[in-house]
Enzyme design. Structure first.
Site, PDB file in Angstrom:
ATOM      1  CG  ASP A  13      -1.801  -1.196   1.314  1.00 46.49           C
ATOM      2  OD1 ASP A  13      -2.245  -1.664   0.270  1.00 46.49           O
ATOM      3  OD2 ASP A  13      -2.000  -1.692   2.440  1.00 46.49           O
ATOM      4  CE  LYS A  16       3.167  -2.389  -4.417  1.00 50.54           C
ATOM      5  NZ  LYS A  16       2.753  -2.027  -3.049  1.00 50.54           N
ATOM      6  N   GLY A  40      -4.028  -3.876  -4.417  1.00 48.67           N
ATOM      7  CA  GLY A  40      -5.000  -2.805  -4.609  1.00 48.67           C
ATOM      8  C   GLY A  40      -4.258  -1.582  -5.078  1.00 48.67           C
ATOM      9  CG  HIS A  41      -1.444  -1.631  -7.613  1.00 51.60           C
ATOM     10  ND1 HIS A  41      -0.619  -2.322  -8.453  1.00 51.60           N
ATOM     11  CD2 HIS A  41      -1.027  -1.943  -6.360  1.00 51.60           C
ATOM     12  CE1 HIS A  41       0.266  -3.015  -7.735  1.00 51.60           C
ATOM     13  NE2 HIS A  41       0.022  -2.814  -6.464  1.00 51.60           N
ATOM     14  CB  THR A  42      -5.574   3.736  -5.531  1.00 50.17           C
ATOM     15  OG1 THR A  42      -6.038   2.701  -4.663  1.00 50.17           O
ATOM     16  CG2 THR A  42      -6.648   4.798  -5.701  1.00 50.17           C
ATOM     17  CB  THR A 130      -6.803 -10.016   0.552  1.00 47.11           C
ATOM     18  OG1 THR A 130      -6.223 -11.061  -0.230  1.00 47.11           O
ATOM     19  CG2 THR A 130      -5.736  -8.989   0.902  1.00 47.11           C
ATOM     20  CD  GLN A 225       0.595  -8.612  -2.724  1.00 51.79           C
ATOM     21  OE1 GLN A 225       1.350  -9.251  -3.419  1.00 51.79           O
ATOM     22  NE2 GLN A 225      -0.625  -8.322  -3.098  1.00 51.79           N
ATOM     23  CB  THR A 240       1.499 -12.039   0.496  1.00 57.02           C
ATOM     24  OG1 THR A 240       0.520 -12.548  -0.421  1.00 57.02           O
ATOM     25  CG2 THR A 240       2.753 -11.616  -0.245  1.00 57.02           C
ATOM     26  NE  ARG A 306      -4.071   0.695   3.065  1.00 58.39           N
ATOM     27  CZ  ARG A 306      -4.205   1.499   2.014  1.00 58.39           C
ATOM     28  NH1 ARG A 306      -3.838   2.759   2.079  1.00 58.39           N
ATOM     29  NH2 ARG A 306      -4.695   1.030   0.886  1.00 58.39           N
TER      30      ARG A 306
HETATM   31  P1  IMP Z   1      -2.861 -12.655   1.279  1.00 57.45           P
HETATM   32  O1  IMP Z   1      -1.899 -12.068   0.318  1.00 57.45           O
HETATM   33  O2  IMP Z   1      -4.303 -12.338   0.925  1.00 57.45           O
HETATM   34  O3  IMP Z   1      -2.637 -14.101   1.526  1.00 57.45           O
HETATM   35  O4  IMP Z   1      -2.631 -11.934   2.690  1.00 57.45           O
HETATM   36  C1  IMP Z   1      -1.450 -12.141   3.444  1.00 57.45           C
HETATM   37  C2  IMP Z   1      -1.004 -10.857   4.137  1.00 57.45           C
HETATM   38  O5  IMP Z   1      -0.608  -9.911   3.148  1.00 57.45           O
HETATM   39  C3  IMP Z   1      -2.096 -10.152   4.944  1.00 57.45           C
HETATM   40  O6  IMP Z   1      -1.488  -9.508   6.047  1.00 57.45           O
HETATM   41  C4  IMP Z   1      -2.633  -9.100   3.989  1.00 57.45           C
HETATM   42  O7  IMP Z   1      -3.221  -8.015   4.657  1.00 57.45           O
HETATM   43  C5  IMP Z   1      -1.354  -8.706   3.296  1.00 57.45           C
HETATM   44  N1  IMP Z   1      -1.587  -8.162   1.958  1.00 57.45           N
HETATM   45  C6  IMP Z   1      -1.893  -8.835   0.832  1.00 57.45           C
HETATM   46  N2  IMP Z   1      -2.020  -7.999  -0.207  1.00 57.45           N
HETATM   47  C7  IMP Z   1      -1.758  -6.772   0.264  1.00 57.45           C
HETATM   48  C8  IMP Z   1      -1.689  -5.479  -0.352  1.00 57.45           C
HETATM   49  O8  IMP Z   1      -1.868  -5.295  -1.559  1.00 57.45           O
HETATM   50  N3  IMP Z   1      -1.396  -4.444   0.480  1.00 57.45           N
HETATM   51  C9  IMP Z   1      -1.142  -4.615   1.792  1.00 57.45           C
HETATM   52  N4  IMP Z   1      -1.179  -5.798   2.393  1.00 57.45           N
HETATM   53  C10 IMP Z   1      -1.482  -6.868   1.640  1.00 57.45           C
END
Ligand code: IMP
Length: 416
Positions: A13, A16, A40-42, A130, A225, A240, A306
């Site tokens: 977040d 990027k 989540g790319h805004t 997520t 990420q 992740t 967050r």
């Molecule tokens: P997953 O990628 O959904 O398996 O989540 C694993 C961890 O990565 C969790 O703590 C999520 O909140 C974090 N996470 C996954 N994608 C993002 C992102 O795009 N931004 C911030 N945190 C992320």
């Protein structure tokens, strides 16, 4: 060879998407190489906000080809709905400018269900995922139980793969997670349909990118990420399931590691994190609340608030090391405007607690500033301290969500 990798230097977040969008006019290809629809790319263009979870942010510029590399896990439904969204906004007029690797793995309904049920049953040990099925999909990839895009687009192969894999997944869902299993047809028909719609985009993207490099094209790799969420280098197990660091750009797209030239770490001027896990500089007080409100720190994928805290240079030093960073993009400096004092963690003490250096803040509105020289003195001091502590140049400074609210100090594509 002219290539730049954009990586999150913190816990994701960082912004990027905005940096990729800014650099895309300098590139011929924009490539996502890991993660999936958990990102989540805004991107804000003329006041219009577009949030992309899976498609490369480069898709909002006409001059580039956007590629989803083999290292990404693809949810076909999300992919199709984002394609519809960007087309409805007038982007991607030429479909040949979007390519999906034939070797990218497909996120299946059972991956999403398993992710959800595991999180629900984890109590205090929740990762805070997520729930997009990312972890279970990568598990199947490594276990050699995955279904790839090249399988999905071929009816016979898809049928064979799903017939082979589904009983194993159902056994786990029924016996371990105590949930109703999936019927074959409930998955096969809708996924086959999505596969048919996506087929025209699927090809050997590794070959495409290597040919592009040979003919002198410029490639921008868009990380998702952040470094502290990397499966090897992050705050395991609160990470992740992919290689978020810069080396993932090579394996996740099929170019050799020696093709990577510039690596820009994107970092906020403070720190945020979503989900569980360590966060040494977290602020559970009104300053944390203020950063959350002013910085609009709510997850682009899940809407979760967050966690917010001060900048942590230990995290960034490690990030520089494991990514081989050549520069920084410093984001959201404007959010700190108005704070009397700003703290930065410079190291951890023996007990593992952060040791802070304190800076005086500034009050002036900096959101419209177009050069570093025009920043208030205290903001320059803050920025220079970050640069000198990390021995890294700030190449891009972002002072607001709009394309225009940024200062390009040095375009990484112009570095020889
Ligand atoms: P997953 O990628 O959904 O398996 O989540 C694993 C961890 O990565 C969790 O703590 C999520 O909140 C974090 N996470 C996954 N994608 C993002 C992102 O795009 N931004 C911030 N945190 C992320």
């Amino acid at each position: 060879m002219s290539t730049t990798v954009i990586v999150g230097a913190q816990w994701g977040d960082e912004g990027k998407g905005k940096i990729v969008d800014l650099l895309t006019p300098s590139a011929d290809f924009v490539v996502r190489y890991q993660g999936g629809a958990n990102a989540g790319h805004t991107i804000v263009v003329n006041g219009c906000k577009t949030v992309l979870h899976l498609l490369p942010s480069g898709i909002l510029r006409e001059n580039v080809t956007s590629v989803i590399g083999n290292g990404v896990v693809i949810d076909p439904e999300v992919c199709l709905s984002e394609l519809e969204l960007v087309k409805s906004k007038g982007y991607l007029k030429d479909s040949s400018r979007f390519v999906i690797s034939a070797y990218a793995h497909v996120v299946m309904p059972y991956h999403k269900l398993i992710d959800k049920l595991r999180e629900e049953g984890a109590g205090d040990n929740k990762i805070g995922t997520t729930i997009r099925g990312i972890g279970p999909c990568y598990e199947d990839k490594v276990a050699r139980l995955g279904i790839r895009m090249c399988d999905l687009v071929d009816e016979k192969i898809f049928r064979e793969r799903l017939l082979a894999v589904l009983p194993q997944k159902n056994l786990y869902i029924e016996r371990v997670l105590d949930h109703k299993p999936f019927a074959f047809d409930e998955i096969f028909a809708p996924y086959l349909k999505s596969g048919r719609e996506l087929k025209k985009y699927v090809s050997d993207s590794a070959k495409l990118l290597n040919n592009a490099l040979e003919s002198g094209k410029k490639i921008l790799f868009e990380g998702a990420q952040g470094t502290a969420l990397d499966v090897d280098h992050g705050t395991y197990p609160f990470v992740t399931s992919s290689t978020t660091v810069a080396s993932g750009a090579a394996s996740g797209s099929g170019v050799g590691p020696n093709a990577i030239r510039q690596v820009v770490g994107v970092a906020k001027a403070y720190t945020t994190r979503v989900g569980s896990g360590p966060f040494p500089t977290e602020l559970n007080d009104e300053t944390g609340e203020l950063l959350r409100k002013k910085g609009v720190e709510f997850g682009a994928t899940t809407g979760r608030p967050r966690r917010c805290g001060w900048l942590d240079l230990e995290v960034l030093k490690r990030s520089k090391m494991v990514n081989g960073l050549t520069g920084l993009a410093l984001m959201k400096l404007d959010v700190l405007t108005g704070l009397k004092k700003i703290k930065v963690a410079v190291e951890y003490n023996n007990a593992g607690a952060p040791v802070y250096k304190e800076f005086d803040g500034w009050k002036e509105d900096i959101s419209k500033i177009d050069s570093v020289e025009k920043l208030p003195n205290n903001a320059v001091k803050y920025l220079k301290f970050i640069e000198s502590s990390l021995n890294l140049p700030v190449m891009i400074l972002s002072l607001g969500p709009e394309r225009g609210s940024s200062v390009m100090i040095k375009n990484p594509f112009s570095v020889k």
